[in-house]
Every structure is written in structure tokens, then in C-alpha cells.
Design a protein around this motif. Structure first.
Motif, PDB file in Angstrom:
ATOM      1  N   GLU A  11       0.860  -1.178   0.000  1.00 29.61           N
ATOM      2  CA  GLU A  11       0.000   0.000   0.000  1.00 29.61           C
ATOM      3  C   GLU A  11       0.897   1.228   0.000  1.00 29.61           C
ATOM      4  O   GLU A  11       1.931   1.237   0.661  1.00 29.61           O
ATOM      5  CB  GLU A  11      -0.911  -0.004   1.227  1.00 29.61           C
ATOM      6  CG  GLU A  11      -1.857  -1.189   1.239  1.00 29.61           C
ATOM      7  CD  GLU A  11      -2.767  -1.233   2.463  1.00 29.61           C
ATOM      8  OE1 GLU A  11      -2.708  -0.316   3.314  1.00 29.61           O
ATOM      9  OE2 GLU A  11      -3.540  -2.194   2.565  1.00 29.61           O
ATOM     10  N   PHE A  13       1.421   5.314   0.668  1.00 29.07           N
ATOM     11  CA  PHE A  13       0.949   6.479   1.401  1.00 29.07           C
ATOM     12  C   PHE A  13       0.544   7.595   0.434  1.00 29.07           C
ATOM     13  O   PHE A  13       1.268   7.899  -0.503  1.00 29.07           O
ATOM     14  CB  PHE A  13       2.053   6.976   2.341  1.00 29.07           C
ATOM     15  CG  PHE A  13       1.744   8.274   3.012  1.00 29.07           C
ATOM     16  CD1 PHE A  13       0.962   8.315   4.145  1.00 29.07           C
ATOM     17  CD2 PHE A  13       2.237   9.469   2.502  1.00 29.07           C
ATOM     18  CE1 PHE A  13       0.681   9.513   4.782  1.00 29.07           C
ATOM     19  CE2 PHE A  13       1.966  10.678   3.112  1.00 29.07           C
ATOM     20  CZ  PHE A  13       1.183  10.703   4.261  1.00 29.07           C
ATOM     21  N   ASP A  30      -4.652   7.868   7.765  1.00 23.25           N
ATOM     22  CA  ASP A  30      -3.896   7.970   6.523  1.00 23.25           C
ATOM     23  C   ASP A  30      -4.752   7.512   5.350  1.00 23.25           C
ATOM     24  O   ASP A  30      -5.530   6.562   5.477  1.00 23.25           O
ATOM     25  CB  ASP A  30      -2.639   7.091   6.569  1.00 23.25           C
ATOM     26  CG  ASP A  30      -1.569   7.640   7.496  1.00 23.25           C
ATOM     27  OD1 ASP A  30      -1.778   8.725   8.070  1.00 23.25           O
ATOM     28  OD2 ASP A  30      -0.527   6.977   7.631  1.00 23.25           O
ATOM     29  N   VAL A  32      -4.333   5.747   1.753  1.00 20.69           N
ATOM     30  CA  VAL A  32      -3.344   4.924   1.050  1.00 20.69           C
ATOM     31  C   VAL A  32      -3.916   4.462  -0.294  1.00 20.69           C
ATOM     32  O   VAL A  32      -5.131   4.351  -0.458  1.00 20.69           O
ATOM     33  CB  VAL A  32      -2.908   3.696   1.880  1.00 20.69           C
ATOM     34  CG1 VAL A  32      -2.244   4.125   3.179  1.00 20.69           C
ATOM     35  CG2 VAL A  32      -4.068   2.764   2.161  1.00 20.69           C
TER      36      VAL A  32
END
Length: 184
Positions: A11, A13, A30, A32
Motif C-alpha cells: 500500500e 501512502f 492515513d 493509502v
């Protein structure tokens, strides 16, 4: 701790947004990018890391601490452990934690492994150690810690795990590594 990458699983960011900033936990959300190109969110608690130690007495008994754990609403049996202070190495932290929580100091230390406690939502890593050549001193816990110390013979440990008396993850992991090394 080895980092492994796999383009079919990695994944990537995209962005981050703070959600909570407390004394122990720092939480953020976050965004992703998934391997299939879609995006999603990951709620994450940052942690500075911790140590835990299996203190083994000359007769083979293991020193445990007992303390009330509020999230679990019970007193738990655990090996001595604690978070790493900013700028502190795991090696220095484990010596400090053993002394503070149990009052023991050790002549010999062995690094066992690093474990990711709950990688679904936190980056916490606990460094596991074993300590032998123990010398008793005076316990000196933090002001908000209420801990009792108990030596438990090795032949009592598996029954305690099986009956649910001993269910702390870091403790079971450290005992398991020692058992695999045929040192417990």
C-alpha cells in the motif's frame, strides 16, 4: 526487523490527517493507494516502541509482575516491560524497566526477537529479552504504577496459559521464543 515489499500487496501512502494526540497515543488517519489503484483509509496509532524481559532465576523460575490493566478490567500476569523513552536504546530501556518494576538487576542479557503487537492499527514494536544472573535490589516503580512481583516455576506456566490466567501477548511470545530455543 526486516522490511518486506511485494508490489502485489504493498500500500502506498497518499496523505495523513491527525485524529488524536494524547500522552501515550498519537492517532492519525492515513489515505493509502491499494495495489488495485483504489484508495482507502487506515486509522493508525503511533507508538515509540517498548521492551519486555523474561527474568529467569537460578532455579529456573520466572519473575512476573502483576498489575491491574484498566482496558482489560483485571489484574494480569506479565513479564516486566515498558515503553522506550525518547533517545533511549532498547538495551538501556530493558535494564531500566527490569530494575524499576522488579527490583532485580541481571548479569546476562539475551535479545530474543522483535514483535509487532497489533499491526492492524499500530506501529508498536516490542523488543523481547531474557535476563539471567539476577540480583535482587529495591523495586522503584513510577508513581502511577502499582505492581507486585511473583516468581513462578516453569512447570506452572503452560497450565496458567491453558486456563487463561496468563494471557498477555508479549509474555506468551517471549516464553514461546525461549521454549523454541530450548532455554525454558
Amino acid at each position: 526487523m526486516k522490511k518486506i515489499t511485494d508490489p502485489a500487496l504493498d500500500e502506498v501512502f497518499v496523505s495523513s490527517k491527525p485524529a488524536f494526540d494524547g500522552r501515550l497515543l498519537h492517532v492519525h488517519v492515513d489515505t493509502v493507494r491499494l495495489p488495485n489503484g483504489r484508495t482507502t483509509t487506515r486509522e493508525m496509532a503511533d507508538h515509540q516502541g517498548a521492551v519486555a524481559v523474561v527474568p529467569i532465576l537460578p532455579d529456573g523460575s520466572v519473575i512476573f509482575v502483576k498489575q491491574f490493566r484498566y482496558p482489560m478490567k483485571t489484574v494480569m500476569y506479565e513479564i516486566p516491560a515498558g515503553k522506550i523513552d525518547p533517545g533511549e536504546s532498547p538495551e538501556d530501556c530493558v535494564v531500566r524497566e527490569l530494575s524499576e518494576e522488579t527490583g532485580y538487576e541481571a548479569d546476562k542479557w539475551e535479545y530474543l526477537a522483535a514483535i509487532a503487537t497489533t499491526p492492524g492499527f499500530t506501529d508498536e514494536v516490542i523488543h523481547l529479552y531474557a535476563a539471567t544472573g539476577l540480583h535482587p535490589h529495591k523495586q522503584h516503580t513510577d508513581p502511577d504504577e502499582f505492581i507486585s512481583v511473583e516468581a513462578i516455576p516453569q512447570d506452572k506456566l503452560l497450565p496458567m496459559i491453558e486456563d487463561g490466567t496468563l494471557f498477555d501477548g508479549k509474555t506468551i511470545a517471549a516464553l514461546g521464543v525461549l521454549a523454541m530455543k530450548k532455554k525454558l
